[in-house]
Motif scaffolding. Structure first.
Motif, PDB file in Angstrom:
ATOM      1  N   MET A 139       8.512 -14.920 -45.370  1.00 60.85           N
ATOM      2  CA  MET A 139       8.248 -14.114 -44.188  1.00 60.85           C
ATOM      3  C   MET A 139       6.754 -14.159 -43.875  1.00 60.85           C
ATOM      4  SD  MET A 139       8.721  -9.980 -43.595  1.00 60.85           S
ATOM      5  CE  MET A 139      10.393  -9.948 -43.023  1.00 60.85           C
ATOM      6  N   LYS A 140       6.451 -14.227 -42.591  1.00 60.50           N
ATOM      7  CA  LYS A 140       5.068 -14.160 -42.115  1.00 60.50           C
ATOM      8  C   LYS A 140       4.980 -13.012 -41.115  1.00 60.50           C
ATOM      9  CE  LYS A 140       3.823 -19.091 -42.381  1.00 60.50           C
ATOM     10  NZ  LYS A 140       5.088 -19.740 -42.765  1.00 60.50           N
ATOM     11  N   LEU A 141       4.030 -12.127 -41.326  1.00 62.19           N
ATOM     12  CA  LEU A 141       3.825 -11.024 -40.393  1.00 62.19           C
ATOM     13  C   LEU A 141       2.503 -11.176 -39.680  1.00 62.19           C
ATOM     14  CD1 LEU A 141       5.014  -7.831 -42.327  1.00 62.19           C
ATOM     15  CD2 LEU A 141       6.236  -9.141 -40.586  1.00 62.19           C
ATOM     16  N   SER A 144       2.646 -15.575 -32.158  1.00 62.55           N
ATOM     17  CA  SER A 144       4.047 -15.206 -31.939  1.00 62.55           C
ATOM     18  C   SER A 144       4.986 -16.249 -32.538  1.00 62.55           C
ATOM     19  CB  SER A 144       4.315 -15.040 -30.441  1.00 62.55           C
ATOM     20  OG  SER A 144       5.647 -14.662 -30.225  1.00 62.55           O
ATOM     21  N   GLU A 145       4.637 -17.505 -32.372  1.00 64.17           N
ATOM     22  CA  GLU A 145       5.472 -18.588 -32.922  1.00 64.17           C
ATOM     23  C   GLU A 145       5.505 -18.552 -34.448  1.00 64.17           C
ATOM     24  OE1 GLU A 145       4.424 -21.765 -29.322  1.00 64.17           O
ATOM     25  OE2 GLU A 145       3.551 -22.036 -31.319  1.00 64.17           O
ATOM     26  N   ALA A 172       4.914 -15.939 -36.521  1.00 65.31           N
ATOM     27  CA  ALA A 172       5.285 -14.682 -37.176  1.00 65.31           C
ATOM     28  C   ALA A 172       6.766 -14.370 -37.055  1.00 65.31           C
ATOM     29  CB  ALA A 172       4.472 -13.547 -36.564  1.00 65.31           C
ATOM     30  N   SER A 173       7.246 -13.629 -38.055  1.00 69.69           N
ATOM     31  CA  SER A 173       8.618 -13.123 -38.013  1.00 69.69           C
ATOM     32  C   SER A 173       8.632 -11.615 -37.745  1.00 69.69           C
ATOM     33  CB  SER A 173       9.343 -13.449 -39.316  1.00 69.69           C
ATOM     34  OG  SER A 173       8.568 -13.134 -40.437  1.00 69.69           O
ATOM     35  N   GLY A 174       7.468 -11.034 -37.492  1.00 66.54           N
ATOM     36  CA  GLY A 174       7.349  -9.636 -37.133  1.00 66.54           C
ATOM     37  C   GLY A 174       5.897  -9.316 -36.828  1.00 66.54           C
ATOM     38  N   GLN A 209       4.084  -8.107 -27.386  1.00 63.47           N
ATOM     39  CA  GLN A 209       5.190  -8.464 -28.276  1.00 63.47           C
ATOM     40  C   GLN A 209       6.347  -7.482 -28.157  1.00 63.47           C
ATOM     41  OE1 GLN A 209       5.490 -11.298 -29.657  1.00 63.47           O
ATOM     42  NE2 GLN A 209       3.409 -11.952 -29.165  1.00 63.47           N
ATOM     43  N   HIS A 224      12.160 -12.532 -27.964  1.00 54.43           N
ATOM     44  CA  HIS A 224      12.308 -12.686 -29.412  1.00 54.43           C
ATOM     45  C   HIS A 224      13.043 -11.455 -29.938  1.00 54.43           C
ATOM     46  CE1 HIS A 224       9.285  -9.695 -30.569  1.00 54.43           C
ATOM     47  NE2 HIS A 224       8.422 -10.246 -29.737  1.00 54.43           N
ATOM     48  N   LYS A 228      12.199 -10.022 -33.044  1.00 50.43           N
ATOM     49  CA  LYS A 228      11.390  -9.691 -34.214  1.00 50.43           C
ATOM     50  C   LYS A 228      10.937  -8.235 -34.151  1.00 50.43           C
ATOM     51  CE  LYS A 228       9.651 -14.428 -33.869  1.00 50.43           C
ATOM     52  NZ  LYS A 228       8.461 -15.286 -33.648  1.00 50.43           N
ATOM     53  N   ASP A 288      12.516  -5.105 -43.127  1.00 53.30           N
ATOM     54  CA  ASP A 288      13.598  -5.851 -43.781  1.00 53.30           C
ATOM     55  C   ASP A 288      14.962  -5.459 -43.217  1.00 53.30           C
ATOM     56  OD1 ASP A 288      11.845  -7.233 -45.427  1.00 53.30           O
ATOM     57  OD2 ASP A 288      12.130  -5.886 -47.149  1.00 53.30           O
TER      58      ASP A 288
END
Length: 195
Positions: free
Chosen positions: A1-3, A94-95, A97-99, A116, A125, A127, A176
């Motif tokens: 995961m990348k925030l 934005s591309e 990250a997953s949140g 966002q 998205h 996210k 999560d």
């Protein structure tokens, strides 16, 4: 995961802001979560990055060339991606990250999370978007968001889709478990079935 983390390039008046930013970065690294952020070594941005890096985490900076040339880029990142301008920076974050997590900051911080959040409402998205509400920093903003709902400018599900907590561990847990609401302007929303 990348925030993706949006936060101030200043430290703010309260020491608690910098402490929380550093602790958030450290906790992210401990949980195996990579940080995507604006790439600076200054302010809360630098504190988040340092917290993650010192705990062995991955930190990806995305910074416009003009800011790199002003020597505010963090030199110890896992990766620094230099982009042409702010628009490309936001798109690239934005591309990656997953949140999206927001810590205290100014106009740029708010602009980034609001974009966002708007994209999430529109279904661009799915996210999660959240606020780490350090020392109640975002309370006035949250009151304004509640007013937009009361006054009929926003449906409650789009206000409540924001993850808001002062506890960084809870924020990770809520991310999560995040389930996005139905996107705005679906066919059903535009043409509800008649009863």
């Amino acid at each position: 995961m990348k925030l993706a983390v949006f936060c101030g390039s200043s430290e703010g008046r309260e020491p608690a802001y910098k402490h929380a930013a550093y602790a958030f970065g450290r906790l992210a690294a401990q949980r195996g979560v990579a940080i995507v952020y604006g790439g600076g070594h200054v302010g809360l941005m630098g504190a988040v990055a340092n917290g993650a890096l010192e705990a062995g985490g991955e930190v990806i900076g995305v910074m416009p060339k003009a800011l790199v040339e002003r020597e505010i880029a963090h030199q110890g990142l896992t990766h620094l991606e230099v982009v042409p301008d702010m628009h490309v920076r936001k798109q690239r974050m934005s591309e990656l990250a997953s949140g999206f997590v927001t810590l205290p900051g100014g106009a740029g911080t708010l602009e980034e999370i609001f974009e966002q959040w708007t994209w999430a409402q529109l279904g661009i998205h799915d996210k999660p978007c959240g606020f780490l509400n350090v020392e109640g920093y975002f309370d006035p903003l949250l009151a304004m968001i509640a007013k937009t709902t009361r006054e009929g400018f926003m449906k409650p599900e789009y206000a409540s889709m924001l993850v808001v907590t002062s506890d960084p561990l809870e924020l990770f847990e809520l991310f999560d478990d995040y389930t996005p609401p139905t996107r705005k302007w679906t066919q059903a929303a535009i043409h509800p079935a008649s009863a």
